[in-house]
Design a protein around this motif. Sequence first.
Motif, PDB file in Angstrom:
ATOM      1  N   ILE A  70       5.034   1.617   8.200  1.00 46.42           N
ATOM      2  CA  ILE A  70       6.284   1.441   7.461  1.00 46.42           C
ATOM      3  C   ILE A  70       6.148   0.289   6.461  1.00 46.42           C
ATOM      4  O   ILE A  70       6.639   0.374   5.324  1.00 46.42           O
ATOM      5  CB  ILE A  70       7.461   1.204   8.431  1.00 46.42           C
ATOM      6  CG1 ILE A  70       7.837   2.520   9.128  1.00 46.42           C
ATOM      7  CG2 ILE A  70       8.676   0.645   7.700  1.00 46.42           C
ATOM      8  CD1 ILE A  70       8.958   2.397  10.135  1.00 46.42           C
ATOM      9  N   MET A  73       4.212   1.602   3.583  1.00 45.60           N
ATOM     10  CA  MET A  73       5.004   2.476   2.723  1.00 45.60           C
ATOM     11  C   MET A  73       6.029   1.709   1.899  1.00 45.60           C
ATOM     12  O   MET A  73       6.510   2.222   0.880  1.00 45.60           O
ATOM     13  CB  MET A  73       5.696   3.541   3.571  1.00 45.60           C
ATOM     14  CG  MET A  73       4.733   4.507   4.260  1.00 45.60           C
ATOM     15  SD  MET A  73       3.624   5.400   3.130  1.00 45.60           S
ATOM     16  CE  MET A  73       4.787   6.509   2.329  1.00 45.60           C
ATOM     17  N   PHE A  74       6.350   0.493   2.310  1.00 48.81           N
ATOM     18  CA  PHE A  74       7.209  -0.344   1.466  1.00 48.81           C
ATOM     19  C   PHE A  74       6.573  -0.529   0.093  1.00 48.81           C
ATOM     20  O   PHE A  74       7.246  -0.455  -0.936  1.00 48.81           O
ATOM     21  CB  PHE A  74       7.441  -1.709   2.127  1.00 48.81           C
ATOM     22  CG  PHE A  74       8.026  -2.733   1.195  1.00 48.81           C
ATOM     23  CD1 PHE A  74       9.385  -2.753   0.942  1.00 48.81           C
ATOM     24  CD2 PHE A  74       7.212  -3.667   0.562  1.00 48.81           C
ATOM     25  CE1 PHE A  74       9.935  -3.697   0.063  1.00 48.81           C
ATOM     26  CE2 PHE A  74       7.754  -4.601  -0.312  1.00 48.81           C
ATOM     27  CZ  PHE A  74       9.117  -4.616  -0.555  1.00 48.81           C
ATOM     28  N   TRP A  77       6.698   3.051  -1.860  1.00 53.60           N
ATOM     29  CA  TRP A  77       7.961   3.578  -2.366  1.00 53.60           C
ATOM     30  C   TRP A  77       8.817   2.552  -3.099  1.00 53.60           C
ATOM     31  O   TRP A  77       9.599   2.918  -3.974  1.00 53.60           O
ATOM     32  CB  TRP A  77       8.776   4.182  -1.234  1.00 53.60           C
ATOM     33  CG  TRP A  77       8.209   5.403  -0.608  1.00 53.60           C
ATOM     34  CD1 TRP A  77       8.123   5.677   0.724  1.00 53.60           C
ATOM     35  CD2 TRP A  77       7.669   6.560  -1.263  1.00 53.60           C
ATOM     36  NE1 TRP A  77       7.548   6.906   0.939  1.00 53.60           N
ATOM     37  CE2 TRP A  77       7.265   7.468  -0.263  1.00 53.60           C
ATOM     38  CE3 TRP A  77       7.476   6.909  -2.601  1.00 53.60           C
ATOM     39  CZ2 TRP A  77       6.691   8.703  -0.559  1.00 53.60           C
ATOM     40  CZ3 TRP A  77       6.902   8.139  -2.892  1.00 53.60           C
ATOM     41  CH2 TRP A  77       6.515   9.015  -1.888  1.00 53.60           C
ATOM     42  N   LEU A  78       8.705   1.280  -2.735  1.00 50.66           N
ATOM     43  CA  LEU A  78       9.582   0.282  -3.355  1.00 50.66           C
ATOM     44  C   LEU A  78       8.843  -0.682  -4.283  1.00 50.66           C
ATOM     45  O   LEU A  78       9.280  -0.920  -5.409  1.00 50.66           O
ATOM     46  CB  LEU A  78      10.330  -0.503  -2.281  1.00 50.66           C
ATOM     47  CG  LEU A  78      11.631   0.144  -1.781  1.00 50.66           C
ATOM     48  CD1 LEU A  78      12.230  -0.676  -0.652  1.00 50.66           C
ATOM     49  CD2 LEU A  78      12.641   0.275  -2.916  1.00 50.66           C
ATOM     50  N   GLY A 111      12.923   4.726  -4.936  1.00 52.57           N
ATOM     51  CA  GLY A 111      12.158   4.212  -3.809  1.00 52.57           C
ATOM     52  C   GLY A 111      13.018   3.947  -2.591  1.00 52.57           C
ATOM     53  O   GLY A 111      12.613   4.232  -1.459  1.00 52.57           O
ATOM     54  N   TYR A 115      12.447   5.337   1.084  1.00 52.83           N
ATOM     55  CA  TYR A 115      11.916   4.403   2.079  1.00 52.83           C
ATOM     56  C   TYR A 115      12.867   4.146   3.247  1.00 52.83           C
ATOM     57  O   TYR A 115      12.468   4.230   4.418  1.00 52.83           O
ATOM     58  CB  TYR A 115      11.576   3.078   1.395  1.00 52.83           C
ATOM     59  CG  TYR A 115      11.031   2.033   2.332  1.00 52.83           C
ATOM     60  CD1 TYR A 115       9.771   2.176   2.912  1.00 52.83           C
ATOM     61  CD2 TYR A 115      11.772   0.892   2.643  1.00 52.83           C
ATOM     62  CE1 TYR A 115       9.260   1.225   3.767  1.00 52.83           C
ATOM     63  CE2 TYR A 115      11.260  -0.073   3.497  1.00 52.83           C
ATOM     64  CZ  TYR A 115      10.014   0.096   4.059  1.00 52.83           C
ATOM     65  OH  TYR A 115       9.513  -0.844   4.915  1.00 52.83           O
ATOM     66  N   TYR A 118      13.281   6.014   6.748  1.00 51.41           N
ATOM     67  CA  TYR A 118      12.308   5.862   7.824  1.00 51.41           C
ATOM     68  C   TYR A 118      12.887   5.084   9.012  1.00 51.41           C
ATOM     69  O   TYR A 118      12.511   5.308  10.159  1.00 51.41           O
ATOM     70  CB  TYR A 118      11.065   5.119   7.321  1.00 51.41           C
ATOM     71  CG  TYR A 118      10.216   5.883   6.337  1.00 51.41           C
ATOM     72  CD1 TYR A 118      10.146   7.274   6.361  1.00 51.41           C
ATOM     73  CD2 TYR A 118       9.474   5.209   5.376  1.00 51.41           C
ATOM     74  CE1 TYR A 118       9.361   7.966   5.460  1.00 51.41           C
ATOM     75  CE2 TYR A 118       8.677   5.903   4.468  1.00 51.41           C
ATOM     76  CZ  TYR A 118       8.631   7.280   4.510  1.00 51.41           C
ATOM     77  OH  TYR A 118       7.851   7.966   3.619  1.00 51.41           O
ATOM     78  N   LEU A 125       8.354   9.729   9.090  1.00 48.76           N
ATOM     79  CA  LEU A 125       7.041   9.246   8.656  1.00 48.76           C
ATOM     80  C   LEU A 125       6.040   9.527   9.766  1.00 48.76           C
ATOM     81  O   LEU A 125       6.156   8.998  10.866  1.00 48.76           O
ATOM     82  CB  LEU A 125       7.081   7.743   8.362  1.00 48.76           C
ATOM     83  CG  LEU A 125       5.724   7.103   8.004  1.00 48.76           C
ATOM     84  CD1 LEU A 125       5.125   7.742   6.760  1.00 48.76           C
ATOM     85  CD2 LEU A 125       5.888   5.587   7.812  1.00 48.76           C
ATOM     86  N   GLN A 140      11.000  13.892   3.417  1.00 44.15           N
ATOM     87  CA  GLN A 140      11.494  13.006   2.371  1.00 44.15           C
ATOM     88  C   GLN A 140      12.914  13.425   1.993  1.00 44.15           C
ATOM     89  O   GLN A 140      13.275  14.596   2.090  1.00 44.15           O
ATOM     90  CB  GLN A 140      10.586  13.045   1.143  1.00 44.15           C
ATOM     91  CG  GLN A 140       9.206  12.463   1.382  1.00 44.15           C
ATOM     92  CD  GLN A 140       8.326  12.525   0.148  1.00 44.15           C
ATOM     93  OE1 GLN A 140       8.798  12.842  -0.944  1.00 44.15           O
ATOM     94  NE2 GLN A 140       7.048  12.219   0.313  1.00 44.15           N
ATOM     95  N   TYR A 155       8.259   9.837  -9.508  1.00 44.41           N
ATOM     96  CA  TYR A 155       7.642   8.615  -8.974  1.00 44.41           C
ATOM     97  C   TYR A 155       6.465   8.188  -9.852  1.00 44.41           C
ATOM     98  O   TYR A 155       6.346   7.012 -10.222  1.00 44.41           O
ATOM     99  CB  TYR A 155       7.186   8.871  -7.542  1.00 44.41           C
ATOM    100  CG  TYR A 155       6.365   7.758  -6.947  1.00 44.41           C
ATOM    101  CD1 TYR A 155       6.975   6.616  -6.426  1.00 44.41           C
ATOM    102  CD2 TYR A 155       4.963   7.838  -6.893  1.00 44.41           C
ATOM    103  CE1 TYR A 155       6.222   5.586  -5.879  1.00 44.41           C
ATOM    104  CE2 TYR A 155       4.216   6.810  -6.349  1.00 44.41           C
ATOM    105  CZ  TYR A 155       4.848   5.695  -5.839  1.00 44.41           C
ATOM    106  OH  TYR A 155       4.096   4.681  -5.312  1.00 44.41           O
TER     107      TYR A 155
END
Length: 227
Positions: A70, A73-74, A77-78, A111, A115, A118, A125, A140, A155
């Motif tokens: 996680i 993935m920050f 996506w962010l 994002g 995100y 999750y 995820l 998603q 994206y």
Amino acid sequence: MCFSAEASFTASALLIPSGGVSLYLAAKTDRRYVPLCALPVLFGLQQFFEGMVWVSGAGANYEAMRHYSITYMFFVWLAWPVWIPFATYFVEPCRWRPLYLLGSIIGGMLGATLYFPYFANEGWLTVSFLPKAVVYSGKQTFDFIWPRDVTYAIYLASIVLPPILSTRPEVRVFGLLVFLAFGVTYLFFRFAYISVFCFLGGLVSIYLVLMMARLAREKARADPDCC
């Protein structure tokens, strides 16, 4: 090319010091480039967390693996759709800056919707391991609205278009290199596109060190007394 915990940790060990060099050069040469030159450090941190995903997965510590994935993935996506247009904002003329700020806001909105679910939906995820790659998959938010390729196209545009459309030629080169990393991923590594694209993007960010070294030399030639 081999992808493993060792590869991720090696990339991290290379990127973080490289980012320190690029930040130092940017601070001395032109502070407008400081946010852009922070990218190798951020990529290095992301690669460190992917290394921890590998390690925790190999040790069957699935709770730790979830936390590390996680965190990883920050950045996916962010950090990237917000930071890249935000960093480009500072090197652009004032009349173009609102467009880059808008791009950063749009990237952040996209994002965030990808995100934060999750945390509320544990199964959204999923992480699996191939011999040479980590595969991040799952549900998603926009899967319920349009095909996933549309999400990925938006994206990618939020990441690649700001530097490619920059008025600064050296920043455009960086954008083209990121797009090249995407092309290599799309053609050869679609089975693990998130992991590979971020890995290649991190390696591409080392270009920023070379970019700032060149700008520093040009400044020194133009003003020998500046240093």
